[in-house]
Design a protein around this motif. Structure first.
Motif, short mmCIF file in Angstrom:
data_model
loop_
_atom_site.label_atom_id
_atom_site.label_comp_id
_atom_site.label_asym_id
_atom_site.label_seq_id
_atom_site.Cartn_x
_atom_site.Cartn_y
_atom_site.Cartn_z
N PRO A 1 1.18 -11.57 15.14
CA PRO A 1 0.63 -10.41 15.85
C PRO A 1 -0.28 -9.59 14.95
O PRO A 1 -0.21 -9.70 13.72
N SER A 2 -1.10 -8.77 15.56
CA SER A 2 -1.98 -7.89 14.83
C SER A 2 -1.19 -7.05 13.82
O SER A 2 -0.11 -6.56 14.15
N GLY A 3 -1.70 -6.95 12.61
CA GLY A 3 -1.05 -6.13 11.60
C GLY A 3 0.03 -6.83 10.81
O GLY A 3 0.69 -6.22 9.97
N CYS A 4 0.21 -8.15 11.03
CA CYS A 4 1.31 -8.85 10.35
C CYS A 4 0.93 -9.28 8.94
O CYS A 4 1.78 -9.78 8.20
N GLY A 5 -0.34 -9.10 8.55
CA GLY A 5 -0.72 -9.38 7.16
C GLY A 5 -1.62 -10.59 6.96
O GLY A 5 -1.83 -11.04 5.83
N LYS A 6 -2.22 -11.11 8.02
CA LYS A 6 -3.05 -12.32 7.92
C LYS A 6 -4.30 -12.07 7.08
O LYS A 6 -4.58 -12.81 6.12
N THR A 7 -5.05 -11.03 7.45
CA THR A 7 -6.29 -10.75 6.73
C THR A 7 -6.00 -10.40 5.27
O THR A 7 -6.69 -10.86 4.36
N THR A 8 -4.96 -9.60 5.06
CA THR A 8 -4.57 -9.24 3.70
C THR A 8 -4.32 -10.50 2.87
O THR A 8 -4.74 -10.58 1.71
N ALA B 1 2.38 -4.74 3.22
CA ALA B 1 1.49 -5.47 4.14
C ALA B 1 1.86 -6.95 4.15
O ALA B 1 1.82 -7.61 5.19
N TYR C 1 0.88 -1.17 0.00
CA TYR C 1 0.00 0.00 0.00
C TYR C 1 0.91 1.21 0.00
O TYR C 1 1.51 1.52 1.03
N1 ADP Z 1 -6.38 -0.93 2.65
C1 ADP Z 1 -5.24 -0.72 3.30
N2 ADP Z 1 -4.52 0.39 3.11
C2 ADP Z 1 -3.35 0.60 3.75
N3 ADP Z 1 -2.80 -0.26 4.61
C3 ADP Z 1 -3.47 -1.40 4.87
C4 ADP Z 1 -4.71 -1.69 4.22
N4 ADP Z 1 -5.14 -2.89 4.66
C5 ADP Z 1 -4.20 -3.32 5.53
N5 ADP Z 1 -3.20 -2.44 5.65
C6 ADP Z 1 -2.01 -2.58 6.50
O1 ADP Z 1 -1.40 -3.82 6.20
C7 ADP Z 1 -0.89 -4.43 7.37
C8 ADP Z 1 -1.49 -5.83 7.52
O2 ADP Z 1 -2.86 -5.72 7.82
P1 ADP Z 1 -3.79 -7.00 8.08
O3 ADP Z 1 -3.59 -7.96 6.98
O4 ADP Z 1 -5.17 -6.52 8.31
O5 ADP Z 1 -3.17 -7.57 9.42
P2 ADP Z 1 -3.71 -8.74 10.39
O6 ADP Z 1 -4.94 -9.32 9.80
O7 ADP Z 1 -2.58 -9.69 10.51
O8 ADP Z 1 -3.98 -8.06 11.71
C9 ADP Z 1 -1.23 -3.52 8.52
O9 ADP Z 1 -0.10 -2.72 8.79
C10 ADP Z 1 -2.35 -2.66 7.97
O10 ADP Z 1 -2.37 -1.41 8.57
#
Ligand code: ADP
Ligand code: MG
Length: 389
Positions: A35-42, A16, A11
């Motif tokens: 940990p939170s923010g490590c990229g799992k959901t992405t 991410a 991004y």
């Molecule tokens: N649409 C987006 N725009 C900018 N940054 C994003 C976006 N979606 C996720 N991120 C960033 O990407 C990183 C991974 O996010 P995410 O996959 O949601 O983490 P997790 O699910 O592991 O908590 C985080 O730093 C988040 O802030």
């Protein structure tokens, strides 16, 4: 089969997900943790094409996901998320029918499927099919979410913290149910969590991420015993012998022939039974064999009345199921101060019990197995990457 090859998502300047490569074999559960923010959901959202990778390739089955339309792709993927995302204005049944409707199933087939799935996730259809999301508890809502993800019988399931909103006791129940369902359905699953115990319990393989990068991809046993680096070691936590108990089920350590007394129990009956019992506790059940409590023979011997030596319990809270993990059984024993805990089936029928000593034995067994596996590996190859203790 799901395969990621050097998958990266940026991004702007932020990365991410960074060069992620791993493969989930067919019929296996891969738990994605970190940990939170490590990229799992992405990562999950790239697999079902809610978003697109900046670079790299993702294969589901033999097909590159970019070569399939998102609609076609999602028909083969069930997706369940933490916030559940049930449609509030639709009933439970209608929510579950969402994808089958898109697929133009006929009404009868959809209704049968709803019944089958609600039963599978432990919600009696006659009670739940007509309810609306606001009438459900958090845990019930998540079960409906899982039922909906399974509706069109997709071979692949993506689950993003599906039990995240549930209290610990119900969470354990949902994990047990998930493990049971998975043993029969054998889906290919990527399951996201940040809960180490949940990962150890459910995973065939664990993919541990940090800052978008894969730190280790290994079985729970390997990752506990041979963490690839200090981060993995610290993330998995210190009580590793206890954590391994999360992999052992109650059925593997339970005693099945337990002393019990069913039906009516007059003080005389109890005292007679106490006099000839060779163990301290005798379980009490109703006429159908459902656990009602137990009787402490020892207490009678030292002068307590027969009635006072009876402890009545609720099997839902004071007993465990055969497929509960030993770790959970142990924590219940410790919580209640029991030296052993009763085991019942899903409707409360007494099946046996697990003693604290059996948990201890399982713990040293698993230590020995680990040590043996470790020695074998040491002998075969150098053991690079593991953390010295
Ligand atoms: N649409 C987006 N725009 C900018 N940054 C994003 C976006 N979606 C996720 N991120 C960033 O990407 C990183 C991974 O996010 P995410 O996959 O949601 O983490 P997790 O699910 O592991 O908590 C985080 O730093 C988040 O802030
Ligand atoms: Mg997330």
């Amino acid at each position: 089969m799901i395969r990621l090859e050097q998958v990266t998502k940026r991004y702007g300047d932020a990365v991410a997900v960074d060069g992620l490569t791993f493969e989930v074999p067919e019929g296996e559960v891969c738990v994605l943790i970190g940990p939170s923010g490590c990229g799992k959901t992405t990562t999950l959202r790239m697999i079902n094409r809610l978003i697109e990778p900046t670079s790299g390739h993702i294969f589901v089955g033999d097909r590159d996901v970019m070569s399939v339309t998102p609609e076609e792709l999602r028909r083969g993927l069930g997706y369940a998320i933490q916030s559940v995302g049930l449609f509030p204005h639709l009933s439970v049944a209608e929510n579950i029918m969402t994808v089958p409707k898109l697929l133009k199933w006929d009404r009868k087939r959809m209704e049968e499927r709803v019944e089958e799935l609600l039963t599978l996730v432990g919600l009696p259809p006659e009670e739940y099919a007509g309810k609306y999301p606001r009438q459900l508890s958090g845990g019930e809502g998540q079960r409906v979410g899982v039922a909906r993800a399974l509706a069109a019988d997709p071979p692949v399931l993506l689950m993003d913290e599906p039990f995240g909103a549930v209290d610990p006791l119900n969470r354990e129940r949902l994990q047990t149910e998930f493990a049971r369902i998975q043993r029969s359905l054998r889906k290919t699953v990527i399951f996201v969590t940040h809960d180490v115990d949940e990962a150890i319990r459910l995973a065939d393989h664990i993919a541990l991420m940090r800052d978008g990068r894969l730190q280790q991809y290994a079985t729970p046993e390997e990752i506990l015993d041979h963490p690839a680096n200090k981060f993995v070691h610290d993330f998995m936590g210190a009580d590793r012998a206890l954590k391994r108990l999360g992999r052992v089920r109650v059925s593997e350590a339970m005693r099945t022939a337990v002393p019990s007394l069913s039906g009516g129990r007059s003080p005389q009956e109890l005292s007679t039974r106490a006099a000839c019992a060779d163990t301290r506790f005798v379980y009490l059940t109703d006429a159908d064999g459902r656990l009602e409590g137990w009787f402490d023979c020892h207490a009678v011997e030292i002068g307590t009345t027969a009635e006072d030596a009876v402890t009545l319990v609720d099997w839902r809270d004071d007993a465990v199921r055969p497929d509960t993990s030993l770790k959970e059984a142990l924590s219940r024993m410790l919580g209640h101060g029991y030296r052993s805990i009763a085991v019942t089936d899903l409707t409360g029928h007494l099946l046996g019990d697990v003693a604290f000593s059996a948990v201890e034995a399982a713990m040293s067994d698993s230590d020995e197995r680990m040590a043996a596996a470790h020695d074998a590996r040491e002998g075969a190859a150098s053991d690079e990457g593991s953390v010295p203790e």
